[in-house]
Design a protein around this motif. Structure first.
Motif, short mmCIF file in Angstrom:
data_model
loop_
_atom_site.label_atom_id
_atom_site.label_comp_id
_atom_site.label_asym_id
_atom_site.label_seq_id
_atom_site.Cartn_x
_atom_site.Cartn_y
_atom_site.Cartn_z
N ASN A 189 0.99 -1.15 0.04
CA ASN A 189 0.13 0.10 0.02
C ASN A 189 0.85 1.31 -0.01
OD1 ASN A 189 -2.15 -1.58 0.24
ND2 ASN A 189 -2.37 -1.22 2.32
N LEU A 190 1.85 1.38 0.54
CA LEU A 190 2.95 2.31 0.72
C LEU A 190 3.64 2.50 -0.51
CD1 LEU A 190 4.13 4.76 2.61
CD2 LEU A 190 5.75 2.96 3.55
N GLU A 191 4.31 1.53 -0.95
CA GLU A 191 5.44 1.49 -1.87
C GLU A 191 4.80 1.22 -3.36
OE1 GLU A 191 8.51 2.46 -1.40
OE2 GLU A 191 8.30 2.46 0.96
N PHE A 232 -1.75 -11.86 -18.97
CA PHE A 232 -0.70 -11.84 -18.25
C PHE A 232 0.57 -10.71 -18.65
CE2 PHE A 232 3.87 -12.94 -17.40
CZ PHE A 232 3.76 -13.31 -16.10
N LEU A 233 0.76 -9.98 -17.37
CA LEU A 233 1.41 -8.63 -17.67
C LEU A 233 2.44 -8.59 -16.47
CD1 LEU A 233 -1.37 -5.99 -17.63
CD2 LEU A 233 -0.53 -6.77 -19.55
N THR A 234 3.70 -7.94 -17.13
CA THR A 234 4.88 -7.46 -16.25
C THR A 234 4.93 -6.05 -16.48
OG1 THR A 234 6.50 -8.14 -18.02
CG2 THR A 234 5.91 -9.51 -16.32
N PRO A 235 3.98 -5.40 -15.72
CA PRO A 235 3.82 -4.09 -16.41
C PRO A 235 4.94 -2.90 -15.74
CG PRO A 235 2.25 -4.43 -14.75
CD PRO A 235 2.95 -5.59 -15.15
N SER A 236 5.22 -3.01 -14.71
CA SER A 236 6.23 -2.41 -14.17
C SER A 236 7.78 -2.20 -14.79
CB SER A 236 6.53 -2.44 -12.49
OG SER A 236 5.44 -2.21 -11.87
N HIS A 237 8.20 -3.44 -15.24
CA HIS A 237 9.21 -3.68 -15.64
C HIS A 237 9.13 -5.15 -16.64
CE1 HIS A 237 13.91 -4.73 -15.52
NE2 HIS A 237 13.75 -3.80 -16.42
N GLN A 238 8.76 -4.82 -17.89
CA GLN A 238 8.43 -5.91 -18.79
C GLN A 238 9.71 -6.81 -19.11
OE1 GLN A 238 9.10 -7.03 -21.92
NE2 GLN A 238 7.22 -8.39 -21.91
N PHE A 239 9.24 -7.99 -18.87
CA PHE A 239 10.44 -8.95 -19.01
C PHE A 239 10.26 -9.51 -20.50
CE2 PHE A 239 12.46 -12.97 -19.14
CZ PHE A 239 13.61 -12.89 -18.36
N THR A 256 2.44 2.20 -19.94
CA THR A 256 1.78 3.55 -19.86
C THR A 256 0.50 3.32 -18.92
OG1 THR A 256 0.77 3.31 -21.84
CG2 THR A 256 2.92 4.43 -21.53
N LEU A 257 0.20 4.52 -18.49
CA LEU A 257 -1.07 4.80 -17.51
C LEU A 257 -2.16 4.42 -18.22
CD1 LEU A 257 -2.53 5.41 -14.92
CD2 LEU A 257 -2.47 7.71 -15.49
N LYS A 293 10.00 7.95 -10.46
CA LYS A 293 9.26 7.35 -9.40
C LYS A 293 8.46 6.04 -10.26
CE LYS A 293 5.73 8.18 -5.87
NZ LYS A 293 6.45 7.74 -4.95
N PRO A 294 8.60 5.05 -9.38
CA PRO A 294 7.82 4.08 -10.24
C PRO A 294 6.15 4.24 -10.26
CG PRO A 294 8.35 3.40 -8.03
CD PRO A 294 9.02 4.58 -8.20
N THR A 295 5.60 3.87 -11.42
CA THR A 295 4.15 4.02 -11.57
C THR A 295 3.62 3.01 -10.57
OG1 THR A 295 4.82 4.15 -13.73
CG2 THR A 295 2.23 3.58 -13.39
#
Length: 496
Positions: free
Chosen positions: A186-188, A269-276, A283-284, A315-317
């Motif tokens: 929740n925080l990070e 199936f997604l790796t949205p923060s850092h696609q592998f 994007t948002l 800053k990470p999405t």
């Protein structure tokens, strides 16, 4: 060259309508692998040269090269420079001691497995290096882990709970750890997590297998990124799902393919923060589009946030799960990358309606995650040590990424072009020379350098040649030495 019957067997695999969804290289690879498993190609037997087999099958040489590369990666064949490709010794992929040829063949043949069991066996599994060397990907730095602090916290747990730590644990996970995970996310990560929505597992791989088997039926379709993480593809294939590849660009998965055919699959199936493996961040606007697609079609979003703790620029999405008001997103996380692989703790944050079914489902897999490790990790997180460790590692990894990028530009210019990521534990490099990807990887391995090829991570045969270079687990000196070794190996290939 293959015997006539062996060549006919491979051609039959190519022509079989049941295999039409597979790319050509995968069909050739599986046909040759089956010949080996059936004993039709024994240990040490030579395989046709890639050019000759390509001509016999009427396909490109690169297609056959991709098939051979996968066979080599799975341990079914050996490749010797100047000599060709040969079937590996049976002990490369069977258990037990060497015995008679007949016994070895019998052990190597697949038993009467179910369709799902056969798919799992054929996949070759997901193998990790026990003693990683540069540039094995996805491996964190473990030599500087605060192990004495961990031991102290473990002793505290034992003193407080005593022999209760030796008993069975709640299948959903120890409540203190579930609460610590929810608070952290929740925080990070901007998640919408509560302790009662967290399910503690042994790994993200287990989470993907559980999702595939609990949410989808054999024959159902799932959208996956192309290229994609090999462990996810293998989990979904083994569950009997049809993986529908969706192209990835610099903004992540191209959602138009999904929107144009919204009912084509029941999940994505997604790796949205850092696609592998590309490193792209979704994007948002695409995240929001997928959330609406899932809500309208009662589909699931499976979000693998495998290494989002390590972000080096900006800053990470926020995670997709935190943006989803419809509770159609399943968030997967792991401590394998952020702490150490031997911990064997992963987790999922589930929609409320899935918590009980998923927790019961995991009891049929492994019962529960070890109590001592969970309670020690909870104490580690509650005391602020996890956040402190991640911040320390983030700085170290950022420095190591800079060193790797600098060394690649300095010593491998003309061979590869680095794509410096904004986060993660590995850097993709695209090949800019005429050396085949598999040849470059083999040369690196002989020099003591480990690389993961990129082209095999694509669903089709058109994947760009390149490789992943993990950097997190290796000191600047180790990185520099390994890059020099790789450069020397590639230069020797060019001289030939």
């Amino acid at each position: 060259m293959f015997k006539h019957s062996q060549l006919e067997s491979v051609q039959a695999w190519l022509a079989n309508p049941a295999h039409a969804a597979m790319p050509l290289h995968a069909r050739i690879q599986r046909a040759v692998r089956q010949l080996i498993l059936d004993g039709a190609l024994g240990p040490g037997k030579p395989l046709p040269a890639t050019r000759a087999l390509a001509k016999s099958l009427g396909v490109s040489r690169d297609t056959v090269e991709s098939a051979y590369a996968q066979l080599y990666a799975e341990g079914f064949i050996e490749r010797r420079v100047g000599s060709g490709s040969f079937v590996a010794e049976m002990t490369e992929f069977t258990y037990g001691h060497r015995s008679s040829k007949r016994d070895a063949l019998l052990r190597n043949q697949a038993p009467n497995l179910s369709k799902r069991g056969s798919a799992m066996f054929r996949s070759g599994g997901v193998r990790e290096m026990l003693m990683p060397q540069p540039f094995a990907h996805g491996v964190p730095e473990t030599r500087s882990f605060p192990i004495r602090l961990w031991e102290r916290l473990e002793r505290q747990v034992l003193k407080e709970v005593g022999t209760r730590a030796l008993l069975h644990c709640d299948p959903q996970g120890a409540e203190p750890l579930r609460q610590a995970i929810a608070d952290y996310l929740n925080l990070e990560r901007g998640a919408r997590a509560t302790a009662d929505r967290v399910l503690v597992l042994t790994s993200s791989q287990q989470a993907m297998t559980l999702c595939a088997n609990m949410l989808l039926d054999p024959g159902d379709s799932i959208f996956i990124e192309d290229p994609s993480y090999y462990g996810a593809r293998k989990a979904f294939d083994a569950a009997g799902l049809e993986c529908v590849p969706v192209r990835v660009d610099r903004q992540g998965i191209v959602v138009e393919r999904i929107m144009d055919n919204p009912g084509r699959a029941k999940a994505v199936f997604l790796t949205p923060s850092h696609q592998f493996p590309t490193g792209a961040t979704l994007t948002l606007d695409r995240r929001l589009a997928l959330i609406e697609w899932a809500a309208r079609n009662q589909a699931w979003i499976i979000e693998d946030d495998y290494d989002s703790e390590f972000h080096y620029s900006g800053k990470p999405t926020a995670c997709v799960q935190g943006l989803d008001p419809h509770d159609r997103t399943i968030y997967i996380g792991t401590f394998t990358k952020s702490l150490f692989p031997g911990l064997r703790i992963g987790y999922v944050v589930l929609p409320p309606q899935l918590v009980k079914p998923m927790a019961l489902g995991r009891t049929l897999l492994d019962g529960h995650t070890a109590s001592m490790a969970q309670l020690t990790l909870a104490r580690f997180m509650e005391g602020g040590h996890f956040g402190s460790h991640v911040r320390t590692m983030r700085g170290i990894y950022a420095q190591r990424l800079d060193v790797l990028a600098d060394q690649v530009n300095k010593h491998l210019s003309g061979f590869v072009e680095p794509r410096v990521p904004i986060g993660g534990l590995q850097m993709p490099c695209m090949m800019t020379c005429d050396i085949p990807e598999r040849v470059a990887i083999d040369a690196g391995r002989r020099a003591g350098v480990e690389l993961l090829g990129l082209s095999a991570l694509h669903a089709g045969d058109d994947g760009k040649a390149g490789f992943l270079m993990g950097f997190a687990a290796y000191t600047p000196a180790e990185i520099e030495g390994a890059v020099r070794k790789l450069a020397k190996a590639l230069k020797s290939l060019r001289r030939k």
